[in-house]
Write an enzyme that holds these catalytic residues in place. Structure first.
Site, PDB file in Angstrom:
ATOM      1  N   GLY A  52       3.379   5.793  -4.728  1.00 46.67           N
ATOM      2  CA  GLY A  52       4.600   5.013  -4.874  1.00 46.67           C
ATOM      3  C   GLY A  52       4.877   4.125  -3.672  1.00 46.67           C
ATOM      4  CB  CYS A  72      -3.570   9.149  -1.672  1.00 48.30           C
ATOM      5  SG  CYS A  72      -2.164   8.660  -2.683  1.00 48.30           S
ATOM      6  CG  LEU A  73       0.758  11.029   2.766  1.00 49.88           C
ATOM      7  CD1 LEU A  73       1.803   9.923   2.800  1.00 49.88           C
ATOM      8  CD2 LEU A  73       1.450  12.382   2.595  1.00 49.88           C
ATOM      9  CD  GLU A 116      -8.993  12.834  -5.091  1.00 49.92           C
ATOM     10  OE1 GLU A 116      -9.516  11.907  -4.434  1.00 49.92           O
ATOM     11  OE2 GLU A 116      -7.758  12.979  -5.162  1.00 49.92           O
ATOM     12  CD  GLN A 145       0.940   5.847   1.339  1.00 49.61           C
ATOM     13  OE1 GLN A 145       1.709   6.759   1.637  1.00 49.61           O
ATOM     14  NE2 GLN A 145       0.838   5.389   0.101  1.00 49.61           N
ATOM     15  CG  ASN A 170      -0.070  10.230  -8.092  1.00 52.03           C
ATOM     16  OD1 ASN A 170       1.020   9.646  -8.198  1.00 52.03           O
ATOM     17  ND2 ASN A 170      -0.159  11.538  -7.952  1.00 52.03           N
ATOM     18  CG  HIS A 172      -6.261   9.926  -5.898  1.00 51.71           C
ATOM     19  ND1 HIS A 172      -5.919  10.962  -5.067  1.00 51.71           N
ATOM     20  CD2 HIS A 172      -5.151   9.184  -6.056  1.00 51.71           C
ATOM     21  CE1 HIS A 172      -4.639  10.863  -4.752  1.00 51.71           C
ATOM     22  NE2 HIS A 172      -4.148   9.789  -5.342  1.00 51.71           N
ATOM     23  N   GLY A 204      -0.832  13.259  -0.616  1.00 50.12           N
ATOM     24  CA  GLY A 204       0.391  14.052  -0.554  1.00 50.12           C
ATOM     25  C   GLY A 204       1.558  13.244  -1.079  1.00 50.12           C
TER      26      GLY A 204
END
Lengths: 265, 367
Positions: free
Chosen positions: B299, B255-256, B341, B259, B297, B339, B228
């Protein structure tokens, strides 16, 4: 394997399709790297108009014809403990197979460096390569290895024309061709059989007009691998690689197609 | 050639080009991606919410767009910056050009920008806010930039996540399905659900605001925390959910989601200077020593220095040493910053879904 102190590098020979100028570059870099490691580097090349044969690139340079006999003599004279045949393009690979099969490498205790013999054979011999591809579950065009014109004609009747004829042991495709008619098939198979080292040709379904995509993959013995790049030939299948322009990366593949082919590579 | 357009950055630098796609003025955090293919997947990735995407690959749009390459229901980027876009795509599945696609989705693009020079600036200065327009003067854009809402202070998850749960693809009464996986949606990329379904899972996607008890009442065998957008530090309400779920069920974070597992166990996150966005990021698995090529992907990253609660680093990024994977010493909890996927990008890490489902299976036979 004991420590290697002297290596014979087979050079790229004349610049032709299947062993173009990049092999001179690769061979030059290899000689420099070997010398950096303190290894005595012996180079044989039939083409003196190359960078690798310049002074200071290799320790000892032989400008001699690239044939198994000559290389056997050099091995006898120099007694290298390693042979690096993967930087001379097609000729180097073929010579390594010939020297190994003739027992020269064993006789003089020369280790084949880089790609193992098995792998060279798998990449070079069309039927072994096809089996490898089938073993990993990837599709191949319908094809068969034939040893005579009669066998080729029988195949044409079962899978249909046009067919492409490829002699074994010529990556660049010398002696091969496309047959649209039975007459062409007869002629092409005859020519292929005569230029094949092993007197066999692969006859397969012709993919004329398809997209031609290549991947450069480097893999080590521990199965670490990186895909350096992929490439797309601007001309479709049917225009010879040697006459075509190739661009990296591919230009008209979606990411799904790109990754599917990358995973397969 | 389209109408003249501008991209103005917060540091005052101005890039001129030509407008394509929708004609509107747009603003957002300007980030770059180095992938060479997969622009449609990137454009529809919810993790790009609130961002203007710069593609370093110089020619974009050659194979057009098609109906099956969506990673969410719509285009998610605020704007697209390219060196050159292809108006006449060539591909058997193509249903239209990139420009038409952006126009239909109301997203502006700018072409003719040296996107690699722009990327070098973003790498040296760090990502920053930018404005894209074909309607304003340079002076007006600079003025406008001062008053815009900051990327870092906006909760983009709220904007992209679903608010009602739904079943992915199959119906719940399919008894042949192996496991029931609940995906907590913070900006789901469809390919995660596609892969889990292919692997024989019944997949339910739920809002990230759903109460823990309601999620558990769905009787999941395992939980996947989706990727996300935005700053994970703004998502306390999800951290609390994840903390409880991790004690009860096998959890995989992507990813998110990764985190959020970090913050659920007390770790802190920080913003990367220019992020990781591309299809060739090398990641080392610390246990095996093996290196994997990954799609990334993000930040923000998890700070390795203050991991606690039994969580440990399992994988690191070889470019800058930041955390790429976490695992828990006792609980069936794993996460990756990249990722698995792909889409776009390598399919080399799909094995992680198999690994997670193995954990799910072991766990379900114990209970």
């Amino acid at each position: 394997m004991s420590k290697i102190s002297k290596v014979l590098v087979i050079g790229s020979g004349p610049i032709i399709i299947g062993q173009a100028a990049e092999f001179d570059y690769a061979g030059t870099q290899a000689c420099k790297s070997l010398r950096e490691e303190g290894i005595t580097t012996v180079l044989v090349n039939s083409n003196p108009a190359t960078i690798m044969t310049d002074e200071g690139i290799a320790d000892i340079v032989y400008i001699e014809p690239l044939t198994a006999d000559v290389i056997a003599r050099i091995i006898k004279q120099e007694r290298p403990d390693g042979l690096l045949p993967t930087l001379g393009g097609q000729t180097g690979l073929n010579l390594a197979v010939e020297l190994a099969d003739a027992g020269i490498l064993d006789k003089y205790g020369v280790n084949l460096l880089g790609t193992p013999l098995e792998t060279i054979k798998k990449a070079e011999e069309r039927s072994l390569f096809k089996q490898l591809i089938l073993d990993i579950g990837e599709p191949v065009p319908k094809s068969a290895t034939v040893h005579s014109i009669k066998e080729a004609k029988e195949l044409a009747e079962s899978i249909g024309l046009p067919l492409i004829v490829r002699p074994s042991y010529t990556l660049g495709g010398t002696g091969g061709g496309i047959a649209h008619t039975m007459e062409e098939l007869e002629y092409t198979v005859a020519s292929g059989l005569s230029s094949s080292l092993s007197h066999e040709v692969l006859v397969e379904k012709c993919l004329l007009g398809w997209k031609e995509i290549e991947y450069e993959v480097m893999r080590d013995a521990a199965d670490n691998c990186i895909t350096v790049c992929n490439m797309e030939n601007i001309d479709p299948m049917g225009v010879h690689t040697g006459d075509s322009i190739v661009v990296a990366p591919s230009q008209t593949l979606t990411d799904k197609e790109y990754q599917m082919l990358r995973s397969a590579s | 050639m389209g109408k003249r357009a501008l991209l103005t950055l917060e540091d005052g630098s101005i890039y001129e080009g030509y407008s394509f796609g929708a004609k509107d003025t747009t603003y957002g955090e300007v980030v770059f991606n180095t992938s060479m293919s997969g622009y449609q997947e990137m454009l529809t990735d919810p993790s790009y919410a609130g961002q203007i995407l710069v593609l370093t690959y110089p020619l974009i749009g050659n194979y057009g767009v098609n109906d099956s390459y969506f990673e969410s229901k719509q285009v998610q980027v605020r704007g697209l910056v390219v060196r050159e876009h292809c108006p006449v795509p060539s591909h058997w599945q193509s249903t239209g050009s990139l420009s038409e696609f952006l126009q239909t989705n109301g997203v502006p693009g700018i072409s003719g920008v040296d996107s690699r020079a722009l990327t070098r600036r973003l790498r040296s200065t760090g990502v920053m806010m930018g404005i894209m327009t074909s309607e304003m003067t340079p002076e007006e854009t600079l003025q406008e930039l001062k008053g815009l809402p900051r990327y870092d202070s906006t909760d983009f998850v709220k904007q992209v996540a679903i608010d009602k749960k739904y079943q992915w693809g199959l119906t719940s009464d399919d008894a042949a399905l192996l496991h029931h996986i609940v995906i907590v949606d913070m900006g789901l990329k469809y390919n995660i659900a596609r892969i889990l379904t292919q692997l024989g899972c019944l997949v339910t996607v739920v809002p990230c605001t759903m109460a823990v008890e309601d999620i558990l009442n769905l009787k999941p065998d395992g939980i996947v925390l989706s990727p996300g957008p935005g700053d994970p530090a703004l998502l306390d309400y999800i951290t609390k959910t994840v903390r409880k779920l991790a004690q009860r069920k096998p959890v995989m974070g992507i990813c998110l989601g990764h985190q959020m597992i970090g913050t659920a166990f007390g770790a802190r996150t920080f913003k990367l200077k220019f992020g990781h966005r591309g299809g060739n990021h090398p990641v080392r698995d610390l246990a095996s020593g093996r290196v994997y090529i990954t799609t990334q992907n993000h930040g923000y990253a998890v700070d390795a220095d203050n991991l606690k609660g039994g969580l440990e680093v399992s994988q690191i990024n070889l470019n800058d040493g930041t955390v790429e994977g976490l695992r828990h010493r006792e609980l069936p909890v794993i996460s990756i910053q990249y990722h698995s996927e792909g889409s776009p990008g390598p399919q080399d890490n799909v094995y992680l879904f198999d690994r997670f489902l193995k954990i799910v299976k072991e766990r379900s036979t114990i209970v």
